[in-house]
Design a protein around this motif. Structure first.
Motif, PDB file in Angstrom:
ATOM      1  N   ASP A 125      -3.514   4.926  14.402  1.00  0.00           N
ATOM      2  CA  ASP A 125      -4.604   4.495  13.456  1.00  0.00           C
ATOM      3  C   ASP A 125      -5.070   5.926  12.113  1.00  0.00           C
ATOM      4  N   VAL A 126      -4.994   7.302  12.849  1.00  0.00           N
ATOM      5  CA  VAL A 126      -5.465   8.165  12.459  1.00  0.00           C
ATOM      6  C   VAL A 126      -3.861   8.439  11.090  1.00  0.00           C
ATOM      7  N   ALA A 127      -2.918   8.353  11.428  1.00  0.00           N
ATOM      8  CA  ALA A 127      -1.270   8.259  10.625  1.00  0.00           C
ATOM      9  C   ALA A 127      -1.455   6.975   9.841  1.00  0.00           C
ATOM     10  N   HIS A 128      -2.461   6.036   9.731  1.00  0.00           N
ATOM     11  CA  HIS A 128      -2.188   4.732   8.632  1.00  0.00           C
ATOM     12  C   HIS A 128      -3.997   5.757   8.152  1.00  0.00           C
ATOM     13  N   ILE A 150      -5.103   7.461   2.793  1.00  0.00           N
ATOM     14  CA  ILE A 150      -6.069   8.526   1.612  1.00  0.00           C
ATOM     15  C   ILE A 150      -4.694   9.309   0.332  1.00  0.00           C
ATOM     16  N   ASP A 151      -4.162   9.006   0.745  1.00  0.00           N
ATOM     17  CA  ASP A 151      -2.327   9.743   0.175  1.00  0.00           C
ATOM     18  C   ASP A 151      -2.726   7.553  -1.150  1.00  0.00           C
ATOM     19  N   LEU A 168     -11.645   0.326  -1.221  1.00  0.00           N
ATOM     20  CA  LEU A 168     -12.485   1.168  -0.847  1.00  0.00           C
ATOM     21  C   LEU A 168     -12.958   1.580   0.213  1.00  0.00           C
ATOM     22  N   LEU A 169     -14.054   0.587   0.042  1.00  0.00           N
ATOM     23  CA  LEU A 169     -14.443   0.552   1.643  1.00  0.00           C
ATOM     24  C   LEU A 169     -13.740   1.706   3.257  1.00  0.00           C
ATOM     25  N   HIS A 170     -12.476   0.794   2.814  1.00  0.00           N
ATOM     26  CA  HIS A 170     -11.570   0.883   4.043  1.00  0.00           C
ATOM     27  C   HIS A 170     -10.911   2.935   3.547  1.00  0.00           C
ATOM     28  N   LEU A 171     -11.106   3.391   2.473  1.00  0.00           N
ATOM     29  CA  LEU A 171     -10.266   4.496   2.164  1.00  0.00           C
ATOM     30  C   LEU A 171     -12.118   6.054   2.753  1.00  0.00           C
ATOM     31  N   GLN A 172     -13.287   5.275   2.891  1.00  0.00           N
ATOM     32  CA  GLN A 172     -14.416   5.367   3.749  1.00  0.00           C
ATOM     33  C   GLN A 172     -14.189   5.374   4.856  1.00  0.00           C
ATOM     34  N   GLN A 173     -13.701   4.939   5.547  1.00  0.00           N
ATOM     35  CA  GLN A 173     -13.384   4.548   6.885  1.00  0.00           C
ATOM     36  C   GLN A 173     -12.358   5.484   7.064  1.00  0.00           C
ATOM     37  N   ALA A 174     -11.245   5.981   6.614  1.00  0.00           N
ATOM     38  CA  ALA A 174      -9.935   6.156   6.825  1.00  0.00           C
ATOM     39  C   ALA A 174     -10.229   8.064   6.503  1.00  0.00           C
ATOM     40  N   ARG A 175     -10.961   8.347   5.972  1.00  0.00           N
ATOM     41  CA  ARG A 175     -12.090   9.926   5.770  1.00  0.00           C
ATOM     42  C   ARG A 175     -12.646  10.120   6.646  1.00  0.00           C
ATOM     43  N   SER A 199     -10.002  12.829  13.900  1.00  0.00           N
ATOM     44  CA  SER A 199      -9.212  14.429  14.528  1.00  0.00           C
ATOM     45  C   SER A 199      -9.329  14.877  13.859  1.00  0.00           C
ATOM     46  N   GLU A 200      -9.196  15.844  12.773  1.00  0.00           N
ATOM     47  CA  GLU A 200      -9.105  17.385  12.518  1.00  0.00           C
ATOM     48  C   GLU A 200     -10.682  18.060  13.521  1.00  0.00           C
TER      49      GLU A 200
END
Length: 279
Positions: free
Chosen positions: A228-231, A236-237, A259-266, A272-273
Motif C-alpha cells: 500500500d505504501v508503494a502504491h 504521489i509521483d 485528488l482525495l486519493h492523493l490526500q490519502q496517499a500522502r 510509514s516514514e
C-alpha cells in the motif's frame, strides 16, 4: 503504565510504542496516589523516553487529586494530558483555561477519554472543542462504558460498534486522532489481533494497550502494508508529473485516481516514514 509502578515507568524507556500513558487514575489505588504522582514527576522530568510521546492521565478535577496532578504536569511538561470521564466540551475548556492560567507550555495537548454514555451521546460537542482548546485526540474507554451501560463485552464488540463509529466520525470531522480501547486479556494474542483488525477497519489510528506483550501485534496490524505504501508513493509521483499538473483525476496503475486519493496517499506515506524514523 501505572504511575505507582516505578519498574514499569523505567521499562517504558525501551518500549517500541508511539505514546506512553503514565496513569495516575484507575491504575492507582487511592492510598498510592501521592506516591504515584511523585514517581511520574521524576520519570517525566528525567526526559529518558526519547521520541515517544508522553501523556499523563490525571485524576478528575472534582476528585481529591486532580488539581495536584494538574500542577505537577504543568511543572514537568509532558506532551499532553489524558483526561478521564469527559462528558462535555466545557470540561475540556475548564482544563484548558487552568493550563493557560498556570503558564503551561502551549504545546501541551489534551486528550479525552470517551468512556461515559453521555460522552458518546454528546461526542460532536466534545470533539468540536478542538476549535478553541488544546484537544488533540480521543481515546475509547470501553471497560468503563460497559460498566456504565450494563452492556456485555463480546468478541465482536456488537454492543459498542455504534459508539465506536460515532467517536471515529466525530474525530474525523474535527481533525482529531482517535485511539481504540484496550484489550484486557494480554495473554490472548489472537484475540488482540482480531480486535486490532476490527479497529483498523473502523478507522482508528491505533490501539491503547495495557501490557508490553501487546505492542508487537498492534504495531504490525496498524502499520501500513508495504504494498500500500508503494502504491501511495506511485500516486504521489504521478500527480507530481508536469503533464498531470492541475488535473483532478488521473490514471495510476490502470485505476482512476482522484485528488482525495492523493490526500490519502500522502497521509499513508507520512505514517510509514514516521514509523521508519522512530525505529
Amino acid at each position: 503504565m501505572p504511575g505507582a509502578n516505578t519498574r514499569a515507568l523505567e521499562k517504558a524507556q525501551a518500549l517500541p510504542a508511539d505514546t506512553l500513558i503514565l496513569d495516575l487514575e484507575d491504575a492507582v489505588a487511592p492510598e498510592a496516589k501521592a506516591g504515584a504522582r511523585q514517581a511520574v514527576q521524576e520519570a517525566v522530568s528525567a526526559k529518558n523516553y526519547g521520541s515517544r510521546e508522553v501523556l499523563i492521565r490525571i485524576n478528575s478535577l472534582d476528585s481529591a487529586w486532580g488539581h495536584h496532578d494538574l500542577a505537577m504536569a504543568v511543572a514537568v511538561e509532558p506532551d499532553g494530558l489524558l483526561l478521564p470521564k469527559i462528558t462535555s466540551g466545557d470540561q475540556l475548556r475548564q482544563v484548558d483555561a487552568l493550563l493557560d492560567k498556570a503558564g503551561a507550555d502551549p504545546g501541551m495537548g489534551l486528550w479525552a477519554m470517551i468512556e461515559m454514555p453521555r460522552a458518546v451521546i454528546d461526542i460532536r460537542e466534545i470533539a468540536a472543542a478542538a476549535q478553541d482548546t488544546r484537544l488533540r485526540g480521543l481515546v475509547m474507554g470501553l471497560n468503563d462504558l460497559a460498566l456504565e451501560t450494563g452492556a456485555l463485552t463480546t468478541p465482536d464488540r456488537a454492543a459498542f460498534q455504534a459508539a465506536l463509529m460515532m467517536v471515529v466520525m466525530a474525530a474525523r470531522a474535527w481533525g482529531l486522532l482517535v485511539i481504540d480501547g484496550v484489550y484486557n486479556d494480554f495473554r490472548d494474542d489472537p484475540g488482540l489481533a482480531r480486535e486490532c483488525e476490527q479497529g483498523r477497519v473502523f478507522g482508528f489510528d491505533g490501539k491503547s494497550l495495557i501490557h508490553p506483550a501487546q505492542i508487537e501485534t498492534a504495531n504490525r496490524i496498524f502499520a501500513p502494508d508495504p504494498a500500500d505504501v508503494a502504491h501511495a508513493r506511485a500516486i504521489i509521483d504521478a500527480f507530481a508529473l508536469p503533464e498531470n499538473q492541475g488535473k483532478g483525476v488521473i490514471q495510476v496503475a490502470g485505476k482512476m485516481t482522484e485528488l482525495l486519493h492523493l490526500q490519502q496517499a500522502r497521509r499513508l506515506v507520512a505514517i510509514s516514514e514516521a514509523i521508519s524514523g522512530a525505529a
